[in-house]
Design an enzyme around this catalytic site. Structure first.
Site, PDB file in Angstrom:
ATOM      1  N   SER A 438     -42.489  17.514 -17.714  1.00  0.00           N
ATOM      2  CA  SER A 438     -41.916  16.904 -16.525  1.00  0.00           C
ATOM      3  C   SER A 438     -42.775  15.726 -16.121  1.00  0.00           C
ATOM      4  O   SER A 438     -43.974  15.683 -16.407  1.00  0.00           O
ATOM      5  CB  SER A 438     -41.820  17.919 -15.371  1.00  0.00           C
ATOM      6  OG  SER A 438     -43.100  18.429 -15.062  1.00  0.00           O
ATOM      7  N   SER A 440     -42.807  11.919 -13.279  1.00  0.00           N
ATOM      8  CA  SER A 440     -42.556  11.468 -11.913  1.00  0.00           C
ATOM      9  C   SER A 440     -41.079  11.300 -11.614  1.00  0.00           C
ATOM     10  O   SER A 440     -40.657  11.442 -10.464  1.00  0.00           O
ATOM     11  CB  SER A 440     -43.287  10.149 -11.664  1.00  0.00           C
ATOM     12  OG  SER A 440     -42.917   9.195 -12.648  1.00  0.00           O
ATOM     13  N   PHE A 441     -40.259  11.016 -12.646  1.00  0.00           N
ATOM     14  CA  PHE A 441     -38.851  10.734 -12.383  1.00  0.00           C
ATOM     15  C   PHE A 441     -37.896  11.751 -13.004  1.00  0.00           C
ATOM     16  O   PHE A 441     -36.693  11.579 -12.953  1.00  0.00           O
ATOM     17  CB  PHE A 441     -38.481   9.338 -12.876  1.00  0.00           C
ATOM     18  CG  PHE A 441     -39.142   8.238 -12.106  1.00  0.00           C
ATOM     19  CD1 PHE A 441     -39.041   8.168 -10.726  1.00  0.00           C
ATOM     20  CD2 PHE A 441     -39.893   7.278 -12.759  1.00  0.00           C
ATOM     21  CE1 PHE A 441     -39.652   7.164 -10.009  1.00  0.00           C
ATOM     22  CE2 PHE A 441     -40.509   6.261 -12.051  1.00  0.00           C
ATOM     23  CZ  PHE A 441     -40.392   6.208 -10.666  1.00  0.00           C
ATOM     24  N   VAL A 444     -38.057  16.945 -19.075  1.00  0.00           N
ATOM     25  CA  VAL A 444     -37.686  16.799 -20.481  1.00  0.00           C
ATOM     26  C   VAL A 444     -37.406  18.185 -21.053  1.00  0.00           C
ATOM     27  O   VAL A 444     -38.200  19.123 -20.883  1.00  0.00           O
ATOM     28  CB  VAL A 444     -38.806  16.120 -21.292  1.00  0.00           C
ATOM     29  CG1 VAL A 444     -38.373  15.956 -22.753  1.00  0.00           C
ATOM     30  CG2 VAL A 444     -39.149  14.765 -20.693  1.00  0.00           C
ATOM     31  N   ASP A 565     -47.554   2.311 -18.404  1.00  0.00           N
ATOM     32  CA  ASP A 565     -47.896   3.714 -18.108  1.00  0.00           C
ATOM     33  C   ASP A 565     -48.429   4.413 -19.349  1.00  0.00           C
ATOM     34  O   ASP A 565     -48.041   5.544 -19.662  1.00  0.00           O
ATOM     35  CB  ASP A 565     -46.669   4.454 -17.576  1.00  0.00           C
ATOM     36  CG  ASP A 565     -47.051   5.762 -16.863  1.00  0.00           C
ATOM     37  OD1 ASP A 565     -48.226   5.908 -16.485  1.00  0.00           O
ATOM     38  OD2 ASP A 565     -46.170   6.632 -16.703  1.00  0.00           O
TER      39      ASP A 565
END
Length: 760
Positions: A438, A440-441, A444, A565
């Site tokens: 998982s 920030s948005f 998975v 990122d």
């Protein structure tokens, strides 16, 4: 000795009872409080090192103990860098031992002036006051330190003129005075420092011309930087005496005139930076002698004429920036000019030709008289009109196609979109049993397609999270046309509604069977990867794979992309342990040529990235550039080989993973590497030692690591430090990183192969 441990708390005052103590080394720990003045009662003490701790409180009085050290009459080394000492340097430093050879107070909060008494320490070899808040003029008394080999005063607030007495330091090898507020001219007397290898006066307010005595200092063999000042006039012809110099940086000044042909005599040059000046004329033919040149930046000048073909024959040249000049004519097509990632010629409106990726107009060629007769006015006019009409029709068609292309949720070169039902069924209703990560948005999930049993990874966006929809679009745009073996391959995208009628957006990727780099470096308590470790060669391969992916994004895409990122959880491994960089939710596409940052240039956006990997300039000014990815890569590289997260508890306050590694190189590299690497076989294997047997018999594992492994790790760590430098313009570009990392790997493998052959 207690260096490089996890010691905490204050320095015990009881040390004063050890009257025979000669050496006190507690560098790279987490000690706090003050340095006890009772250390002055140890008459035999010749070495004190408390580098990289948290000593001091950042205020006056922190350095009072220095007065007591005057009683340590044989003291030679005083290393107190990387702490929290504040206040001013006391006049009592004049009373320190006359045998003092090293005086380090770098990376503290010391202000005020350097006391004139510094001149009493006549046997000093190294004086390092870098990265403090010292101000005022550097005293002329500095010239009394005639044995000084290294003077480091960069990153302070020194002002006034550079002291003429610098010319007395004839033993000086390294002189760092950059990032201050020095004014006036460069003293000619520096030309007396005939042992100088490195001279850095960059990022000051120095004016006037470059003295011939300085630019012609033939001892300079590593680095000469006078950049980011206000220097004027021409470059003296004496520059040709720098036959052994590796890097010359005169960028960001007001230098003018023609480039001196004598530069061609600097045959050892690897990097030449002259950008941001007012040079005119042509590129001298004499520069063809610079056969070892790897980088040359002549951008933002007034140079003109044809770009010489010999530049394409410099086989070592990897970076060539000629942008924003007045060059004209046809661009050569060989060598560096065949690599769009390595050459920049934007801002030269009269150039033509070159490879298609450079987007220059084709060159007009003279037509013969017979061809002119064929294309008479009667034929040219109707053909031209027809061509214009056809172009208008095509442009309308292309514009309409692009409009349709942008409004679709997935690209046509991806596979046909999967429905919400397909994804729902493949994950057993997005069951927690299939949750593999998982962010920030979103989350998975692992999915298995019923129709062909292929395993996929499905990133489901949490649209309740602010910015998630934008992240979806950004990732779609970034992944639309990029293809590279080290980038996570997207299969398709889905924009639909779920069973409750809510918006649903997801991205479908190839499944990575071996998880993420984060999982391998930092196994969880549930046993995941606990019995597996990454070897040195695997880590080198990972570092090269990630750098290759970033190099592609920065230099080989039609529109450069900044990932924004990069971190271990976004580096994934397939079943063959090949690395794939993923998660482009924060990626930034530099759409226009003018968006591509030259060295030192950036583009403003909101803060992007993850704590610990965010480059310093993003936090201070909200700036994004390919250099920001370079910083994140540098931190990731240090983490990859130390096994320590940049947000580890040991990295608090002023200490960082960058400083931690810098303080350990080169002599203590084996003290900071990931412990699992200490069991790598190297030269001891040649003697038939069994690693498991060594471990079982409690033999120090560091003894099992040979010189080749040590040298390899030092080289890798140095690249990590160069990539994570404070100044964006000083960071290494990714294609350079790839070349250097490949060379390190090849050298290590070659040595290992040679050693194995000797065994047989």
């Amino acid at each position: 000795m207690g260096g490089i441990n996890k010691l905490t708390g204050p320095i015990p005052k009881s040390f004063s009872n050890c009257s025979a103590l000669e050496l006190l080394d507690f560098a790279i720990n987490d000690l706090t409080g003050t340095v006890p003045e009772t250390l002055g009662s140890l008459p035999n003490l010749y070495h004190i090192s408390f580098d990289a701790n948290r000593l001091g409180h950042g205020r006056a009085g922190d350095l009072n103990f220095l007065k007591s050290l005057g009683n340590c009459t044989v003291l030679q080394v005083l290393a107190l860098g990387g702490n929290h000492f504040g206040g001013e340097l006391p006049e009592s430093i004049a009373n320190l031992s006359p045998y003092m050879r090293t005086f380090d107070l770098w990376g503290n909060f010391i202000h005020g002036n350097i006391p004139n008494g510094i001149g009493n320490l006549v046997n000093l070899i190294r004086l390092n006051l870098t990265d403090n808040q010292l101000e005022g003029s550097v005293p002329e008394a500095i010239g009394k330190l005639r044995n000084l080999e290294g003077l480091y005063l960069s990153g302070n607030k020194f002002s006034g003129s550079l002291p003429l007495s610098l010319g007395n330091l004839t033993s000086l090898i390294v002189l760092y005075l950059e990032q201050n507020m020095f004014e006036g001219s460069i003293p000619q007397t520096i030309g007396n420092c005939t042992s100088l290898n490195i001279l850095n006066l960059s990022k000051n307010s120095i004016s006037g011309t470059i003295p011939r005595e300085v630019i012609g200092l033939s001892s300079l063999s590593i680095f000469l930087s006078l950049s980011n000042n206000f220097l004027t006039g021409t470059v003296p012809s004496e520059v040709g005496r720098l036959k052994n110099l590796g890097e010359l940086d005169l960028s960001e000044n007001k230098l003018s005139g023609e480039l001196p042909s004598n530069l061609g005599e600097c045959v050892s040059l690897e990097r030449l930076h002259l950008e941001g000046n007012e040079f005119d004329g042509t590129i001298p033919q004499a520069l063809e002698s610079l056969r070892g040149l790897e980088e040359m930046d002549l951008s933002r000048n007034n140079l003109s004429g044809l770009i010489p073909k010999f530049l394409g024959e410099l086989l070592s040249l990897k970076v060539l920036n000629l942008s924003y000049n007045n060059f004209d004519g046809e661009l050569p097509g060989k060598g560096i000019f065949s690599n769009a990632a390595g050459v920049s010629v934007i801002g030269n409106d009269k150039l033509c030709g070159g490879i298609p990726k450079l987007l220059l107009p084709p060159c007009r060629k003279e037509k013969s008289n017979s061809r002119r007769k064929i294309f008479s006015r009667k034929m040219v006019i109707p053909v031209t009109c027809a061509a214009i009409l056809l172009a208008v029709i095509l442009s309308l068609f292309v514009g309409f196609s692009k409009w349709r292309h942008v409004t679709k949720s997935s690209t046509e070169d991806w596979q046909a979109s999967m429905s919400y039902l397909d994804l729902f069924q493949s994950t057993d209703g997005f069951s927690e049993n299939n949750l593999i990560g998982s962010g920030s948005f979103g989350s998975v999930y692992k999915g298995i397609l019923p129709r062909d049993n292929n395993i996929i990874a499905i990133k489901v966006l949490n649209l309740q999270q602010p910015g998630a929809s934008k992240s979806f679009l950004d990732e779609c745009n970034a992944l639309r046309s990029i293809r590279h073996r080290n980038l996570l391959k997207i299969i398709t995208a889905c924009s639909s509604i779920d069973h409750q009628g809510n918006d649903f957006k997801s991205l479908v990727f190839e499944f990575m069977a071996n998880g993420s780099l984060d999982q391998w470096l930092h196994p969880r308590d549930n046993g995941e990867h606990q019995n597996m470790r990454l070897s040195l060669i695997q880590r080198l391969n990972i570092a090269i794979d990630v750098a290759s992916a970033l190099g592609y994004l920065h230099h080989d895409c039609e529109t450069p992309i900044v990932h924004c990122d990069l971190k271990p959880s976004n580096v994934l491994f397939d079943e063959d342990m090949v690395s794939h960089v993923g998660d482009f939710g924060l990626a930034k596409i530099l759409f226009k040529a003018s968006d591509i940052p030259a060295e030192g240039q950036t583009m403003s956006v909101a803060l992007r990235g993850s704590i610990g990997y965010i480059p310093l300039e993003y936090g201070m000014g909200g700036q994004v550039s390919i250099h920001g990815d370079g910083y994140s890569y540098g931190i990731l590289l240090l983490e990859l080989f130390t096994g320590k997260r940049p947000v580890d508890d040991m990295f608090k306050n002023s200490m960082s993973i960058h400083q931690f590694v810098a303080a350990a190189l080169p002599n203590h590299v084996m003290d900071i590497v990931d412990p699992s690497l200490l069991f790598e076989d190297d030269e001891d294997e040649e003697n038939g030692n069994d690693i498991e047997e060594i471990s079982m018999n409690n033999v120090n594992p560091r003894l099992n690591v040979g010189r080749r492994t040590n040298d390899c790790l030092v080289s890798v760590m140095q690249i990590g430090l160069m990539c994570s430098r404070h100044s964006p313009g000083e960071r290494m570009l990714m294609h350079t990183v790839v070349n250097k990392m490949q060379a390190i790997r090849e050298s290590y493998l070659k040595c290992k192969k040679s050693r194995n052959m000797k065994r047989f």
